[in-house]
Design a protein around this motif. Structure first.
Motif, PDB file in Angstrom:
ATOM      1  N   PRO A 224     -35.125  28.368  19.226  1.00 37.88           N
ATOM      2  CA  PRO A 224     -35.172  27.807  18.213  1.00 37.88           C
ATOM      3  C   PRO A 224     -33.864  26.400  18.331  1.00 37.88           C
ATOM      4  O   PRO A 224     -33.590  25.551  19.074  1.00 37.88           O
ATOM      5  N   VAL A 225     -34.570  26.227  17.454  1.00 33.14           N
ATOM      6  CA  VAL A 225     -34.040  24.437  16.323  1.00 33.14           C
ATOM      7  C   VAL A 225     -32.450  24.223  16.998  1.00 33.14           C
ATOM      8  O   VAL A 225     -31.938  26.305  16.857  1.00 33.14           O
ATOM      9  N   PRO A 226     -31.771  24.052  17.741  1.00 35.12           N
ATOM     10  CA  PRO A 226     -30.825  23.485  17.582  1.00 35.12           C
ATOM     11  C   PRO A 226     -29.970  24.336  17.143  1.00 35.12           C
ATOM     12  O   PRO A 226     -30.053  23.754  15.454  1.00 35.12           O
TER      13      PRO A 226
ATOM     14  N   GLU B   7     -31.189  38.185  11.031  1.00 34.07           N
ATOM     15  CA  GLU B   7     -31.829  39.009  11.510  1.00 34.07           C
ATOM     16  C   GLU B   7     -33.094  38.912  12.757  1.00 34.07           C
ATOM     17  O   GLU B   7     -33.503  38.376  12.596  1.00 34.07           O
ATOM     18  N   MET B   8     -33.290  39.967  13.290  1.00 32.83           N
ATOM     19  CA  MET B   8     -33.855  39.250  15.050  1.00 32.83           C
ATOM     20  C   MET B   8     -34.571  40.747  15.767  1.00 32.83           C
ATOM     21  O   MET B   8     -34.689  41.684  16.358  1.00 32.83           O
ATOM     22  N   GLN B   9     -35.980  40.767  15.323  1.00 34.45           N
ATOM     23  CA  GLN B   9     -36.952  41.774  15.355  1.00 34.45           C
ATOM     24  C   GLN B   9     -37.596  41.646  16.540  1.00 34.45           C
ATOM     25  O   GLN B   9     -38.129  42.184  16.899  1.00 34.45           O
ATOM     26  N   PHE B  10     -37.523  40.917  16.984  1.00 38.16           N
ATOM     27  CA  PHE B  10     -38.250  39.746  18.371  1.00 38.16           C
ATOM     28  C   PHE B  10     -37.650  38.762  19.020  1.00 38.16           C
ATOM     29  O   PHE B  10     -36.477  38.097  18.316  1.00 38.16           O
TER      30      PHE B  10
ATOM     31  N   PRO C  68     -45.067  42.475  10.572  1.00 35.69           N
ATOM     32  CA  PRO C  68     -44.604  42.629  11.283  1.00 35.69           C
ATOM     33  C   PRO C  68     -43.209  42.652  11.618  1.00 35.69           C
ATOM     34  O   PRO C  68     -43.191  42.196  10.430  1.00 35.69           O
ATOM     35  N   PRO C  69     -43.095  42.194  12.921  1.00 38.66           N
ATOM     36  CA  PRO C  69     -41.623  42.036  13.033  1.00 38.66           C
ATOM     37  C   PRO C  69     -41.373  40.503  13.105  1.00 38.66           C
ATOM     38  O   PRO C  69     -41.916  39.861  13.070  1.00 38.66           O
ATOM     39  N   LEU C  70     -40.164  40.481  12.099  1.00 39.32           N
ATOM     40  CA  LEU C  70     -39.382  39.354  10.895  1.00 39.32           C
ATOM     41  C   LEU C  70     -38.299  38.620  12.414  1.00 39.32           C
ATOM     42  O   LEU C  70     -37.670  39.672  12.865  1.00 39.32           O
ATOM     43  N   ASN C  71     -38.234  37.188  12.694  1.00 39.79           N
ATOM     44  CA  ASN C  71     -37.330  37.064  12.823  1.00 39.79           C
ATOM     45  C   ASN C  71     -36.638  36.050  11.422  1.00 39.79           C
ATOM     46  O   ASN C  71     -36.978  35.015  11.036  1.00 39.79           O
TER      47      ASN C  71
ATOM     48  N   GLU D  59     -28.518  24.004   8.511  1.00 41.44           N
ATOM     49  CA  GLU D  59     -28.418  23.342   7.846  1.00 41.44           C
ATOM     50  C   GLU D  59     -28.381  23.450   6.492  1.00 41.44           C
ATOM     51  O   GLU D  59     -28.547  22.239   5.455  1.00 41.44           O
ATOM     52  N   GLU D  60     -29.930  22.663   7.085  1.00 46.48           N
ATOM     53  CA  GLU D  60     -31.285  22.309   6.483  1.00 46.48           C
ATOM     54  C   GLU D  60     -31.718  23.001   5.633  1.00 46.48           C
ATOM     55  O   GLU D  60     -32.911  23.797   4.779  1.00 46.48           O
ATOM     56  N   ASN D  61     -32.566  24.096   6.733  1.00 47.27           N
ATOM     57  CA  ASN D  61     -33.748  24.948   6.123  1.00 47.27           C
ATOM     58  C   ASN D  61     -32.593  26.567   7.012  1.00 47.27           C
ATOM     59  O   ASN D  61     -31.778  26.874   6.899  1.00 47.27           O
ATOM     60  N   ILE D  62     -34.509  27.493   6.298  1.00 53.44           N
ATOM     61  CA  ILE D  62     -34.385  29.233   6.334  1.00 53.44           C
ATOM     62  C   ILE D  62     -35.294  28.640   7.149  1.00 53.44           C
ATOM     63  O   ILE D  62     -36.146  27.909   6.829  1.00 53.44           O
ATOM     64  N   TYR D  63     -35.189  29.514   8.064  1.00 57.41           N
ATOM     65  CA  TYR D  63     -36.833  29.895   9.249  1.00 57.41           C
ATOM     66  C   TYR D  63     -37.148  31.484   8.952  1.00 57.41           C
ATOM     67  O   TYR D  63     -36.522  32.197   8.836  1.00 57.41           O
ATOM     68  N   VAL D  64     -37.843  31.739   8.701  1.00 60.91           N
ATOM     69  CA  VAL D  64     -39.158  32.675   8.837  1.00 60.91           C
ATOM     70  C   VAL D  64     -39.792  33.002   9.950  1.00 60.91           C
ATOM     71  O   VAL D  64     -41.195  32.235   9.246  1.00 60.91           O
ATOM     72  N   ARG D  65     -39.499  33.365  10.910  1.00 53.10           N
ATOM     73  CA  ARG D  65     -40.811  33.716  11.959  1.00 53.10           C
ATOM     74  C   ARG D  65     -41.332  35.184  12.119  1.00 53.10           C
ATOM     75  O   ARG D  65     -41.033  36.520  11.844  1.00 53.10           O
TER      76      ARG D  65
END
Lengths: 122, 137
Positions: free
Chosen positions: A62-64, A70-73, B36-39, B44-50
């Motif tokens: 992940p970005v520092p 939420e962490m599913q994987f 699918p499984p999500l993270n 500070e800048e962004n929201i990340y959806v993986r």
């Protein structure tokens, strides 16, 4: 302090058996394995006698400064073995990776010649 | 038997599996809940959806951003052939993610690498933490 860091690094990744499809087509057998997050470089396929073992490591970086809600994987290690029979042509097994799916193609031998053992009468 | 699956139940060994039940990592628990499984994460800048969507190209995924939600929709198709074993999920998937923070809609980006989809949603200027300098009179 450095010891603590070392321990963290050595911490084993969770192991998963990748979801696998095994199917047969006219030309041979196809094996599909879902290994998301694993790049080609982090994947290895070993064939030892009759056992084909696939391993791969998925490393999430992940970005520092990122905070997880939420962490599913996450980072993990994929490992799975499949036994293959003699009718597979081992020399021509092909593997390719696309979008996190490993595809193995196991062609059948051109000719499977059953060995006949003659019995000699004494 | 043509392909023999005898190794499938040996690894990890049954005993390991029993321990695994107890010592399971927190992220493994939700694996089977939704596809699918999500993270979800943010800085500070962004929201990340993986999302882990192996075997799906970026063109197969439909992303819809509304005021409060991000919708990930797509389809995974199963390969053709006679199956000996089918474990990879196939079919249509659809997940709705609530985004509680205003985002800069114009700058949302999505990328796919090794089967992992990453959607980056930059936070709007107004919600970013700001340092206010105080002038001492």
């Amino acid at each position: 302090m450095s010891e603590v860091v070392k321990k963290e690094e050595r911490k084993e990744l969770t192991r998963f058996r990748p979801a696998t499809d095994i199917l047969e087509r006219e030309d041979g057998f196809h094996i599909f394995m879902d290994m998301p997050g694993v790049s080609k470089e982090d994947m290895s396929i070993d064939l030892e006698e009759d056992e084909l073992t696939v391993t791969g490591r998925s490393i999430q970086c992940p970005v520092p400064g990122e905070k997880f809600v939420e962490m599913q994987f996450g980072g993990c290690e994929y490992i799975r073995s499949v036994s293959i029979s003699d009718i597979v042509d081992r020399e021509r097994i092909k593997a390719s990776v696309e979008n996190g799916v490993l595809e193995l193609f196991l062609p059948k031998l051109e000719k499977v010649q059953p060995k006949r053992i003659s019995i000699e009468a004494q | 038997m043509v392909i023999d699956f005898n190794t499938l139940y040996n690894f990890p060994s049954r005993l390991d599996r029993v321990f695994e039940e107890f010592l399971r990592s927190p992220m493994g628990d939700d694996r089977r809940l939704a596809y699918p499984p999500l993270n979800l994460s943010n800085d500070e800048e962004n929201i990340y959806v993986r999302a882990e969507v192996p075997g799906v190209t970026i063109d197969d995924v439909e992303l819809t951003l509304t005021d409060k939600t991000l919708v990930i929709k797509g389809e995974r198709t199963a390969p053709e052939g006679k199956f000996y074993r089918q474990e990879r999920p196939s079919g249509v998937f659809h997940r709705v993610i609530n985004i509680g923070v205003p985002v800069d809609r114009e700058k949302v980006t999505a990328a796919m690498k090794d089967g992992v989809l990453t959607v980056t949603l930059p936070k709007s200027e107004e919600v970013k933490p700001r340092t206010i300098s105080i002038d001492v009179a």
